[in-house]
Write a protein that holds these residues in place. Sequence first.
Motif, PDB file in Angstrom:
ATOM      1  N   VAL A   1       0.862  -1.190   0.000  1.00 35.37           N
ATOM      2  CA  VAL A   1       0.000   0.000   0.000  1.00 35.37           C
ATOM      3  C   VAL A   1       0.893   1.233   0.000  1.00 35.37           C
ATOM      4  CG1 VAL A   1      -1.801   1.286   1.209  1.00 35.37           C
ATOM      5  CG2 VAL A   1      -1.793  -1.223   1.300  1.00 35.37           C
ATOM      6  N   ALA A   2       0.652   2.149  -0.929  1.00 30.64           N
ATOM      7  CA  ALA A   2       1.415   3.397  -1.000  1.00 30.64           C
ATOM      8  C   ALA A   2       0.493   4.583  -0.746  1.00 30.64           C
ATOM      9  CB  ALA A   2       2.100   3.541  -2.352  1.00 30.64           C
ATOM     10  N   LEU A   3       0.869   5.423   0.200  1.00 30.83           N
ATOM     11  CA  LEU A   3       0.171   6.688   0.449  1.00 30.83           C
ATOM     12  C   LEU A   3       0.924   7.745  -0.351  1.00 30.83           C
ATOM     13  CD1 LEU A   3      -0.079   6.341   4.362  1.00 30.83           C
ATOM     14  CD2 LEU A   3      -1.499   5.261   2.615  1.00 30.83           C
ATOM     15  N   LEU A   4       0.328   8.160  -1.480  1.00 28.13           N
ATOM     16  CA  LEU A   4       1.044   9.021  -2.423  1.00 28.13           C
ATOM     17  C   LEU A   4       0.374  10.382  -2.573  1.00 28.13           C
ATOM     18  CD1 LEU A   4       1.812   6.570  -5.396  1.00 28.13           C
ATOM     19  CD2 LEU A   4       3.271   7.150  -3.451  1.00 28.13           C
ATOM     20  N   PRO A   5       1.169  11.460  -2.593  1.00 22.72           N
ATOM     21  CA  PRO A   5       0.613  12.779  -2.897  1.00 22.72           C
ATOM     22  C   PRO A   5       0.214  12.838  -4.368  1.00 22.72           C
ATOM     23  CG  PRO A   5       3.003  12.899  -2.794  1.00 22.72           C
ATOM     24  CD  PRO A   5       2.630  11.505  -2.379  1.00 22.72           C
ATOM     25  N   ILE A   6      -0.904  13.506  -4.654  1.00 25.02           N
ATOM     26  CA  ILE A   6      -1.378  13.577  -6.045  1.00 25.02           C
ATOM     27  C   ILE A   6      -1.782  14.989  -6.449  1.00 25.02           C
ATOM     28  CG2 ILE A   6      -2.212  11.194  -5.963  1.00 25.02           C
ATOM     29  CD1 ILE A   6      -5.105  12.427  -5.916  1.00 25.02           C
ATOM     30  N   GLY A   7      -1.631  15.976  -5.565  1.00 23.08           N
ATOM     31  CA  GLY A   7      -2.175  17.307  -5.827  1.00 23.08           C
ATOM     32  C   GLY A   7      -1.488  18.084  -6.927  1.00 23.08           C
ATOM     33  N   GLY A   8      -0.187  17.815  -7.161  1.00 19.01           N
ATOM     34  CA  GLY A   8       0.569  18.604  -8.117  1.00 19.01           C
ATOM     35  C   GLY A   8       1.131  19.864  -7.478  1.00 19.01           C
TER      36      GLY A   8
ATOM     37  N   HIS B   1      -2.585  14.608   0.061  1.00 19.99           N
ATOM     38  CA  HIS B   1      -2.010  15.909  -0.324  1.00 19.99           C
ATOM     39  C   HIS B   1      -2.694  16.450  -1.592  1.00 19.99           C
ATOM     40  CE1 HIS B   1       1.039  19.048  -0.739  1.00 19.99           C
ATOM     41  NE2 HIS B   1       1.546  18.669   0.429  1.00 19.99           N
ATOM     42  N   TYR B   2      -4.002  16.458  -1.574  1.00 23.52           N
ATOM     43  CA  TYR B   2      -4.773  17.027  -2.693  1.00 23.52           C
ATOM     44  C   TYR B   2      -6.005  17.740  -2.139  1.00 23.52           C
ATOM     45  CZ  TYR B   2      -8.165  13.209  -2.146  1.00 23.52           C
ATOM     46  OH  TYR B   2      -9.118  12.343  -1.644  1.00 23.52           O
ATOM     47  N   GLY B   3      -6.450  18.769  -2.850  1.00 24.24           N
ATOM     48  CA  GLY B   3      -7.682  19.447  -2.494  1.00 24.24           C
ATOM     49  C   GLY B   3      -7.617  20.348  -1.279  1.00 24.24           C
ATOM     50  N   THR B   4      -6.497  20.405  -0.586  1.00 30.56           N
ATOM     51  CA  THR B   4      -6.393  21.237   0.609  1.00 30.56           C
ATOM     52  C   THR B   4      -6.373  22.712   0.248  1.00 30.56           C
ATOM     53  OG1 THR B   4      -4.865  19.496   1.334  1.00 30.56           O
ATOM     54  CG2 THR B   4      -5.256  21.314   2.840  1.00 30.56           C
ATOM     55  N   PHE B   5      -5.632  23.048  -0.816  1.00 29.81           N
ATOM     56  CA  PHE B   5      -5.547  24.398  -1.349  1.00 29.81           C
ATOM     57  C   PHE B   5      -5.857  24.338  -2.843  1.00 29.81           C
ATOM     58  CE2 PHE B   5      -1.756  23.777   1.534  1.00 29.81           C
ATOM     59  CZ  PHE B   5      -2.392  24.223   2.686  1.00 29.81           C
ATOM     60  N   PRO B   6      -6.251  25.469  -3.466  1.00 27.49           N
ATOM     61  CA  PRO B   6      -6.547  25.453  -4.899  1.00 27.49           C
ATOM     62  C   PRO B   6      -5.407  24.937  -5.771  1.00 27.49           C
ATOM     63  CG  PRO B   6      -7.372  27.468  -3.907  1.00 27.49           C
ATOM     64  CD  PRO B   6      -6.584  26.762  -2.837  1.00 27.49           C
ATOM     65  N   ALA B   7      -4.149  25.174  -5.352  1.00 25.97           N
ATOM     66  CA  ALA B   7      -3.016  24.733  -6.166  1.00 25.97           C
ATOM     67  C   ALA B   7      -2.905  23.214  -6.237  1.00 25.97           C
ATOM     68  CB  ALA B   7      -1.710  25.310  -5.610  1.00 25.97           C
ATOM     69  N   LEU B   8      -3.489  22.507  -5.274  1.00 30.14           N
ATOM     70  CA  LEU B   8      -3.394  21.043  -5.224  1.00 30.14           C
ATOM     71  C   LEU B   8      -4.606  20.443  -5.929  1.00 30.14           C
ATOM     72  CD1 LEU B   8      -2.203  20.676  -1.518  1.00 30.14           C
ATOM     73  CD2 LEU B   8      -0.804  20.885  -3.593  1.00 30.14           C
ATOM     74  N   ALA B   9      -4.583  20.518  -7.249  1.00 28.62           N
ATOM     75  CA  ALA B   9      -5.783  20.256  -8.048  1.00 28.62           C
ATOM     76  C   ALA B   9      -5.985  18.800  -8.443  1.00 28.62           C
ATOM     77  CB  ALA B   9      -5.735  21.121  -9.319  1.00 28.62           C
TER      78      ALA B   9
END
Length: 286
Positions: free
Chosen positions: A216-223, A248-256
């Motif tokens: 199982v990998a917990l991966l950031p996807i926000g960009g 690590h996605y959706g927290t701020f607009p930049a993490l789309a």
Amino acid sequence: MGNKLKAVVVGAVLGVAGAAFAQGTPTTPAAGKADAKAPAKAAAGKAAATAGKTEVTWWGHAAFVLKTPGGATIAIDPWFTNPKAPQGATWPEAVDAILVSHGHFDHVGETKALAQKTSAKVYGSFELVNLLGLPEAQGVGANAGGTFTVKDATIHLVEAVHSSSYQADPKAPSQYAGAPLGFVIEIANGPTLYHAGDTGAFQSMALIAEQFKPTVALLPIGGHFVMDPPQAAVAAKLLKVKTVVPMHYGTFPALAGTPDALTTELKKTRATTKVLALEPGKATAL
């Protein structure tokens, strides 16, 4: 994050999270304003728990609480007051270890307060742990290659591709906080998890796969600051994991980036890796 960008991000967080984040306190409901959904959320968490299973709860952003069959409770990047954190949730009462991937505020989060509350040991880069000003008995500064045992969990520190600075005082300059890290957590009679921290995809993920064989990998996807969905699909292929938990996605607009976009990218590669999108605050058995 630079100070100017950090100011923009913090402004956005304050607009969403309100006074709870500004005060740096647990997001417990104020007196007379109890969260009506809290009992249902608690019940959902209990329903997900399965005897003998590893249980993971996402607190939004990159924050997780992991419970193992052997009784270890491990908090990772505990920014418990982030905008996606479960409303009305209380902090864990008992924590054995806190893992901090790097020094940015959205990952250090409430590490010091949680360590003070629970007496948990804090694991991170040597420089960052020293900057946190923890009691000597609680700070475990190390680096990639370090391995530690917490009850039935064996924790391996691995590399990440990112930056790391820590700012204890908002009025003072940020300080170098050592190299960023990821964590491989091998659980006896359970899965092997890989929390990538903040990172882009890198070729040595194949070495992580070869050496530790995470499932199982917990991966950031926000960009923007981290991998986006196409890069996360590449990372999943390098890691050869069965399941990806997006973070690590959706927290701020930049993490789309989104879990759906990751699913689409994985299908393009004909990968058999499954995407498990967690609901903040809901305990899930692995």
